[in-house]
Structure formats: structure tokens, C-alpha cells
Design a protein around this motif. Sequence first.
Motif: not given
Length: 212
Positions: A147-150, A2-3, A203-205
Motif C-alpha cells: 500500500r505504501t509503496g515501500l 527511493n532510498s 506514503c504513496e497510497f
Amino acid sequence: MNSAKRHEIFTCLQSTNPHPTTELEYRSPFELLIAVILSAQATDKSVNLATRKLFPQANTPEKILALGEAGLLECIKSIGLYKTKAKNILATCQLLIQHHHSEVPRTREQLEALPGVGRKTANVILNTAFGEPTIAVDTHIFRVANRTGLAPGKNVLEVELKLLKAVPKEFRHDAHHWLILHGRYVCKARKPACAICTINHLCEFKDKNFAL
């Protein structure tokens, strides 16, 4: 992602490095252009070693043409693909003199018309030399964004366009440098340094590595 999380990521990156910039050494838009052309499939460190030899001798289109192919090759021969890069640089210098009064053009279309200059190189010049809020996606940024989901994407253009939408406006000018440096020194390809990462909590890794 999300933002709010994206905003926090860049807030963290900014707090650790308020004024990021390229690690390429340059003193003018022309020197940066030459350095970025040389940097394809080469490290910034190796490019800086070469330009420390080149720029004191020739740092304008006219001076590089006067140096000639042999002289240019002697300065940059330590860099990969140096013969092709030399030809592109000489041709670019000719076009800058003929069509741009020896100045580096400020539009993407004009930059990409120069030999050895693709979209990534044009974005670096627009951002670093001229202050445009562009993002040049290299292997580091591509990896970090996915990797981060950015801003996940299947190719560099998709990641670039997603980042331009996802990065909050106030961070857009420096995002390019933050992400490159983060990928180069922290979120490394083989062994990400999650233990020292300032954004590991965002981070979503899935396979984070906190071993030092």
C-alpha cells in the motif's frame, strides 16, 4: 520509492516507537516458539489468553509432553485450529528433546524442520528471540509494504526479499515490529487511519483516507 524516502519512513516509525517488540507474551525462546505456532490465523490477544493458562503449568518441552494431548487441548481450545496446533506442538517438543537438547534451534533450516513452523514463524523466532535482522511477512506487513509503496510484491516471499534490500541496515532489526504494529493499528485493511498516520506524507497510497 527511493532510498531517502524509505529511510525517512523508518525514522518516523522509530521516533514514535523507539523500542518495538511483539505483543505475544513470553519469557523464553521456547515460550515464544509455542506462542508463534499458536498464533497462526489467531490474534495475539487470544494466544496470550491461552498461554497464560498453559505456561504456568508447562513451559518446557518435557513439561508439555508430560501435560499430554488432553491437558494441552484444555489450555488452547479457545484458539482456532487448536487440535492441529496441539499435535504440531507435541511433535515439536519431541524433536527438540531428541535433536536439540530441549533448546530452540538458531538456524532457519532447523526451525523449519519443526512441525508447525514455516518460514514466517522461523523469521519471528530468529528476529525476536535471537536478534537476527529478519522480517516475517504476515498479512499486515504484506499490506503495508504494498500500500505504501515501500516494497511492493505479489507474494509474501517477494515482499520479504524486497524489504531485506530496501530497509536501511540500522532499522532492519526492528522493521518487522514497526510494520506489523503500523498495519495492525494504523494502516488497517478496511479503513486505514491516514489522518493519524505519522508517515502519510511519505506514503504513496493513492486512496488516502483522512476522515476521522
